[in-house]
Scaffold this motif. Structure first.
Motif, PDB file in Angstrom:
ATOM      1  N   LYS A  47       0.826  -1.203   0.000  1.00 48.04           N
ATOM      2  CA  LYS A  47       0.000   0.000   0.000  1.00 48.04           C
ATOM      3  C   LYS A  47       0.865   1.260   0.000  1.00 48.04           C
ATOM      4  CE  LYS A  47      -4.059   1.799   2.317  1.00 48.04           C
ATOM      5  NZ  LYS A  47      -4.996   1.616   3.411  1.00 48.04           N
ATOM      6  N   ILE A  74       2.206   1.890  -3.531  1.00 50.84           N
ATOM      7  CA  ILE A  74       1.203   2.495  -4.406  1.00 50.84           C
ATOM      8  C   ILE A  74       1.035   3.981  -4.102  1.00 50.84           C
ATOM      9  CG2 ILE A  74      -1.254   2.502  -5.017  1.00 50.84           C
ATOM     10  CD1 ILE A  74      -1.195  -0.536  -4.618  1.00 50.84           C
ATOM     11  N   PHE A  97       4.012   5.802  -5.436  1.00 52.52           N
ATOM     12  CA  PHE A  97       3.888   5.900  -6.894  1.00 52.52           C
ATOM     13  C   PHE A  97       2.930   7.024  -7.286  1.00 52.52           C
ATOM     14  CE2 PHE A  97       1.877   4.502 -10.903  1.00 52.52           C
ATOM     15  CZ  PHE A  97       3.002   4.538 -11.709  1.00 52.52           C
TER      16      PHE A  97
END
Length: 98
Positions: free
Chosen positions: A2, A5, A8
């Motif tokens: 998580k 992500i 990112f």
């Protein structure tokens, strides 16, 4: 996972992307290190600065008569930029000679 992500998504937002909106559909597109040039289906050619994406110039081609003698925007077949002196070459359909 998580956290990866989220990292990112943060990176994408930092670098981001710029949305370019044109007044008509793009039929031809060309670019070099200085210019982004779009030929539109409404017979306009818009020149933008490649780095800032701000408009530099707008060229409006004259309307021509088609085979039914109706006025239509001049179709743009090709655009090209000279690498030496940044001259713009426009290949478009001409009007009928009378």
């Amino acid at each position: 996972m998580k956290k990866l992500i989220i990292l990112f998504l943060i990176i994408i937002n930092l670098f981001g992307y710029k949305k370019i909106i044109y007044p008509s559909y793009i039929s031809k597109l060309t670019f070099n290190k200085k210019y982004l040039i779009a030929g539109l289906e409404n017979g306009e050619i818009i020149v933008k600065n490649f780095k800032t994406l701000k408009d530099i110039d707008k060229i409006t081609l004259p309307k021509i008569h088609d085979f039914m003698d109706e006025l239509i925007p001049m179709p743009i077949y090709s655009l090209d930029i000279s690498p030496e002196n940044n001259n713009l070459l426009i290949l478009a359909q001409g009007g009928k000679c009378i």
